[in-house]
Motif scaffolding. Structure first.
Motif, short mmCIF file in Angstrom:
data_model
loop_
_atom_site.label_atom_id
_atom_site.label_comp_id
_atom_site.label_asym_id
_atom_site.label_seq_id
_atom_site.Cartn_x
_atom_site.Cartn_y
_atom_site.Cartn_z
N LEU A 94 0.86 -1.19 0.00
CA LEU A 94 0.00 0.00 0.00
C LEU A 94 0.90 1.24 0.00
O LEU A 94 2.02 1.20 0.52
N TYR A 95 0.39 2.34 -0.51
CA TYR A 95 1.24 3.50 -0.72
C TYR A 95 1.58 4.25 0.56
O TYR A 95 2.73 4.59 0.81
N THR A 96 0.58 4.50 1.40
CA THR A 96 0.82 5.32 2.60
C THR A 96 0.42 4.61 3.88
O THR A 96 -0.30 3.61 3.86
N SER A 128 0.48 9.94 6.51
CA SER A 128 0.37 10.20 5.07
C SER A 128 1.67 9.91 4.33
O SER A 128 1.71 9.90 3.10
N ALA A 129 2.73 9.63 5.09
CA ALA A 129 4.03 9.37 4.47
C ALA A 129 4.02 8.05 3.69
O ALA A 129 3.25 7.13 3.99
N ASN A 130 4.89 7.97 2.70
CA ASN A 130 5.05 6.77 1.89
C ASN A 130 5.59 5.64 2.76
O ASN A 130 6.63 5.77 3.40
N LEU A 131 4.88 4.51 2.79
CA LEU A 131 5.27 3.38 3.65
C LEU A 131 6.70 2.91 3.37
O LEU A 131 7.47 2.63 4.29
N LYS A 139 7.79 3.34 10.85
CA LYS A 139 7.11 2.05 10.60
C LYS A 139 6.64 1.43 11.93
O LYS A 139 5.54 0.88 12.01
N GLN A 140 7.51 1.54 12.95
CA GLN A 140 7.17 0.98 14.26
C GLN A 140 5.95 1.69 14.84
O GLN A 140 5.04 1.04 15.38
#
Length: 305
Positions: A94-96, A128-131, A139-140
């Motif tokens: 997924l993107y975000t 909203s940031a790119n994963l 990420k955590q």
């Protein structure tokens, strides 16, 4: 007092990967509403044990139950009651972060985003940031929000503070305490003694795939046995004190220091005895989970944690 229900029960669990790697004869339980910690270095067996509980690995020997169900055979049913933060986070394509959290909310049939938004704000997360471009810490945080917003009865977390800065680590520990206050049953692994000491009721030390000890935090903190570090101003007094019958658990001749273990009822007697010597300072050695486990390992002939 009524015995609390065992929510997670692990008995004689074994997974042998060869060459001494794996987990061996792991036995412990986590009671309802309890926060249970699992501490050990990388490769000690924390993640392997947790993955058995989550039903990702089938045991070679022993049993693992969650809510009375078999962790392997009934893993799909068990996951209805468990929120999980893995040690290694792999997000779907997924993107975000927002898209991921919305997908999780749909799976959970979550309509109210109030708590999720509170978590996002407290953890200072920009979903909203790119994963794929997120830092390990971001990420955590995303994984933490996803797990906690589910608001399930059981929370299992494998080194959940990895990648968090000190401020966010403290924020997370406050969230764990709040989840505990809600009556959640929590299993949390870590390499950090202080965060388990601050949040857990009991903590297990795992070393080379075996549980060495399970410590009751309150019992240890409120023990009737205390320790005092004493430093003498000269070598003669230091040596004379060592000839007394007090139990010395640490001796540092270089500094004319000893650490004395003593029961509460004998503390006044110790202080009175010390008036005969030229003492530079005396200080109580406060309870410390890391020190407790190192002492346990030393008695068993193991290495430091």
């Amino acid at each position: 007092m009524e015995e609390k229900e065992e929510v997670i029960k692990v008995e004689d669990l074994k997974k042998d990967y060869g060459n001494g790697h794996g987990i061996f004869d792991i036995t412990f339980s986590v009671k309802k509403h309890e926060t249970f910690g699992f501490v050990g270095t990388n490769g000690s067996g924390k993640t392997t044990t947790i993955r058995h509980i989550m039903g990702f690995i089938k045991a070679q020997k022993g049993t693992v139950q969650v809510l009375g169900m078999d962790a392997w055979k009934d893993s799909c049913e068990i996951k209805k009651y468990v929120s999980y933060i893995p040690g290694e986070i792999a997000f779907p394509d997924l993107y975000t972060g927002t898209a991921f959290l919305k997908a999780q909310a749909e799976l959970l049939k979550l309509k109210d985003w109030t708590y999720a938004n509170t978590l996002i704000e407290r953890l200072q997360l920009d979903p909203s940031a790119n994963l794929k471009r997120m830092s390990k810490g971001m990420k955590q945080k995303t994984a933490i929000v996803a797990a906690l917003m589910a608001d399930k009865d059981i929370l299992i977390m494998d080194e959940p503070t990895t990648g968090l800065d000190p401020l966010m680590r403290e924020t997370f520990l406050e969230l764990v305490k709040e989840e505990k206050q809600k009556g959640k049953t929590i299993l949390m692994s870590s390499q950090m003694f202080d965060e388990l000491e601050a949040t857990c009721d009991r903590v297990a030390l795992i070393f080379d795939g075996r549980i060495i000890d399970i410590a009751d935090i309150n019992a240890l903190k409120n023990s009737h046995v205390k320790a005092y570090k004493v430093e003498f101003k000269n070598k003669e007094d230091y040596q004379n004190f060592k000839r007394t019958k007090y139990k010395i658990i640490r001796d540092q001749e270089k500094y004319f220091q000893v650490t004395v273990q003593i029961e509460d009822k004998d503390i006044n007697k110790l202080f009175k005895s010390l008036t005969k010597y030229d003492v530079k300072f005396i200080a109580e050695v406060k309870f410390n989970l890391e020190k407790h486990f190192k002492d346990v390992l030393a008695k068993k002939g193991g290495e430091n944690v």
